[in-house]
Design an enzyme around this catalytic site. Structure first.
Site, PDB file in Angstrom:
ATOM      1  N   GLU A 126       0.844  -1.196   0.000  1.00  0.00           N
ATOM      2  CA  GLU A 126       0.000   0.000   0.000  1.00  0.00           C
ATOM      3  C   GLU A 126       0.874   1.238   0.000  1.00  0.00           C
ATOM      4  O   GLU A 126       1.715   1.430   0.885  1.00  0.00           O
ATOM      5  CB  GLU A 126      -0.952   0.046   1.191  1.00  0.00           C
ATOM      6  CG  GLU A 126      -1.869   1.268   1.095  1.00  0.00           C
ATOM      7  CD  GLU A 126      -2.907   1.383   2.182  1.00  0.00           C
ATOM      8  OE1 GLU A 126      -3.797   2.253   2.047  1.00  0.00           O
ATOM      9  OE2 GLU A 126      -2.832   0.628   3.171  1.00  0.00           O
TER      10      GLU A 126
ATOM     11  N   GLU B 147       4.900   4.775   3.771  1.00  0.00           N
ATOM     12  CA  GLU B 147       4.373   6.049   4.280  1.00  0.00           C
ATOM     13  C   GLU B 147       5.534   6.910   4.755  1.00  0.00           C
ATOM     14  O   GLU B 147       6.590   6.403   5.157  1.00  0.00           O
ATOM     15  CB  GLU B 147       3.397   5.770   5.432  1.00  0.00           C
ATOM     16  CG  GLU B 147       2.752   6.997   6.052  1.00  0.00           C
ATOM     17  CD  GLU B 147       2.036   7.869   5.052  1.00  0.00           C
ATOM     18  OE1 GLU B 147       2.568   8.963   4.775  1.00  0.00           O
ATOM     19  OE2 GLU B 147       0.976   7.474   4.526  1.00  0.00           O
TER      20      GLU B 147
ATOM     21  N   ASN C 104      10.071   7.378   0.176  1.00  0.00           N
ATOM     22  CA  ASN C 104       9.392   7.888  -1.003  1.00  0.00           C
ATOM     23  C   ASN C 104       8.919   6.715  -1.861  1.00  0.00           C
ATOM     24  O   ASN C 104       9.721   5.863  -2.269  1.00  0.00           O
ATOM     25  CB  ASN C 104      10.365   8.778  -1.784  1.00  0.00           C
ATOM     26  CG  ASN C 104       9.734   9.426  -2.985  1.00  0.00           C
ATOM     27  OD1 ASN C 104       8.558   9.771  -2.990  1.00  0.00           O
ATOM     28  ND2 ASN C 104      10.531   9.608  -4.029  1.00  0.00           N
TER      29      ASN C 104
ATOM     30  N   ASP D 238      -2.671  12.255  -2.130  1.00  0.00           N
ATOM     31  CA  ASP D 238      -2.827  13.710  -2.118  1.00  0.00           C
ATOM     32  C   ASP D 238      -3.185  14.172  -3.534  1.00  0.00           C
ATOM     33  O   ASP D 238      -2.446  13.901  -4.488  1.00  0.00           O
ATOM     34  CB  ASP D 238      -1.522  14.362  -1.669  1.00  0.00           C
ATOM     35  CG  ASP D 238      -1.701  15.826  -1.291  1.00  0.00           C
ATOM     36  OD1 ASP D 238      -2.429  16.540  -2.023  1.00  0.00           O
ATOM     37  OD2 ASP D 238      -1.115  16.254  -0.291  1.00  0.00           O
TER      38      ASP D 238
ATOM     39  N   LYS E  11      -4.484  22.259  -6.518  1.00  0.00           N
ATOM     40  CA  LYS E  11      -4.164  23.534  -7.154  1.00  0.00           C
ATOM     41  C   LYS E  11      -3.414  23.273  -8.459  1.00  0.00           C
ATOM     42  O   LYS E  11      -2.518  22.435  -8.513  1.00  0.00           O
ATOM     43  CB  LYS E  11      -3.320  24.405  -6.221  1.00  0.00           C
ATOM     44  CG  LYS E  11      -4.075  24.874  -4.981  1.00  0.00           C
ATOM     45  CD  LYS E  11      -3.211  25.770  -4.122  1.00  0.00           C
ATOM     46  CE  LYS E  11      -3.990  26.237  -2.887  1.00  0.00           C
ATOM     47  NZ  LYS E  11      -3.158  27.097  -2.013  1.00  0.00           N
TER      48      LYS E  11
ATOM     49  N   ASP F 162     -11.253  10.652  -4.127  1.00  0.00           N
ATOM     50  CA  ASP F 162     -12.501  11.395  -4.025  1.00  0.00           C
ATOM     51  C   ASP F 162     -12.430  12.704  -4.805  1.00  0.00           C
ATOM     52  O   ASP F 162     -13.308  13.554  -4.657  1.00  0.00           O
ATOM     53  CB  ASP F 162     -12.857  11.672  -2.558  1.00  0.00           C
ATOM     54  CG  ASP F 162     -11.740  12.410  -1.814  1.00  0.00           C
ATOM     55  OD1 ASP F 162     -10.586  12.390  -2.291  1.00  0.00           O
ATOM     56  OD2 ASP F 162     -12.019  13.006  -0.750  1.00  0.00           O
TER      57      ASP F 162
END
Length: 252
Positions: free
Chosen positions: A81, A106, A133, A156, A160, A192
């Site tokens: 994951e 993570e 990373n 993430d 923008k 989402d």
């Protein structure tokens, strides 16, 4: 939970100095609770893989390789994951599938600590964590064709416009993920953010290493992804959750 983070500008500087490509995160380094500090002292020796570094703290030395049998003590299907966040999905999966091995990637330290605490409580001994990373884990640390599945849930979105180049799933990423996946292995994604979902689908549809493993516009919700407070919050705000799943095309 996602790999989203909002952290400190020094990490962006670190990434700029040591990496040619922009990283898809800003590393959070806020204060951990006493329980999280104890998790690192007591649980990290078992759960957290000690990764040789290059220059940056979250980098992976190009010569570093994960020896699966040495780490897990057996040879079993491996699910990775990317951006495991608080670890809700991967701890639930690891504790319910003891015949499989799991790896959480993570950079958010408090999330890693929470994952170790929950894994320990659940008795999930088939889970390990890497603080690094993600593309470097997929491109060098993992042996080629070593993962049966790679999960990317709620990365993430860098919504923008000037930041979208930091998105994890962009041109070039499919080849990185494909290297780590075994033939016919699955790449599962969820987000989402509609425009990121569209970007993911466009990038992966164009990748020769992958083929759709779903019918219609979007995949059905992955049953193996536990419903988290994060996902419920997105739904409550009216954002539709979109899933995708792609199969690794067999190597020639």
């Amino acid at each position: 939970m996602s790999g989203r983070s909002r952290g400190y500008p020094e990490e962006a500087s670190e990434a700029h100095r040591f990496r040619e490509e922009p990283v898809s995160f800003v590393r959070r380094s806020g204060r951990m609770s006493d329980a999280q500090e104890r998790a690192f002292r007591e649980l990290a020796p078992f759960y957290l893989i000690d990764v040789p570094r290059a220059e940056a703290f979250t980098s992976v030395h190009p010569d570093a390789r994960l020896e699966k049998t040495a780490v897990y003590g057996r040879d079993a299907p491996l699910t990775v994951e990317i951006g495991s966040g608080q670890g809700h999905a991967i701890v639930a999966a690891a504790s319910s599938q003891p015949e499989h091995d799991f790896l959480a990637v993570e950079v958010f330290r408090a999330g890693l600590a929470r994952t170790m605490l929950d894994a320990d409580r659940a008795g999930a001994r088939n889970l390990r964590l890497v603080e690094a990373n993600a593309p470097e884990v997929l491109s060098t640390l993992l042996p080629a064709a070593s993962a049966s599945e790679v999960w990317i849930f709620f990365p993430d979105p860098w919504h923008k416009k000037r930041h979208t180049k930091r998105r994890l799933v962009r041109p070039g990423f499919p080849a990185t993920a494909a290297r780590a996946l075994a033939d016919d292995g699955l790449l599962r994604l969820a987000t989402d953010w509609e425009d990121y979902a569209l970007q993911m689908r466009e990038v992966l549809d164009a990748a020769p290493e992958f083929a759709r493993a779903f019918d219609g516009a979007w995949a059905e919700r992955f049953d193996g992804r536990v419903m988290t407070a994060f996902e419920r919050k997105g739904i409550a705000k009216g954002r539709e959750i979109r899933d995708l799943v792609y199969r690794r095309v067999p190597r020639v």
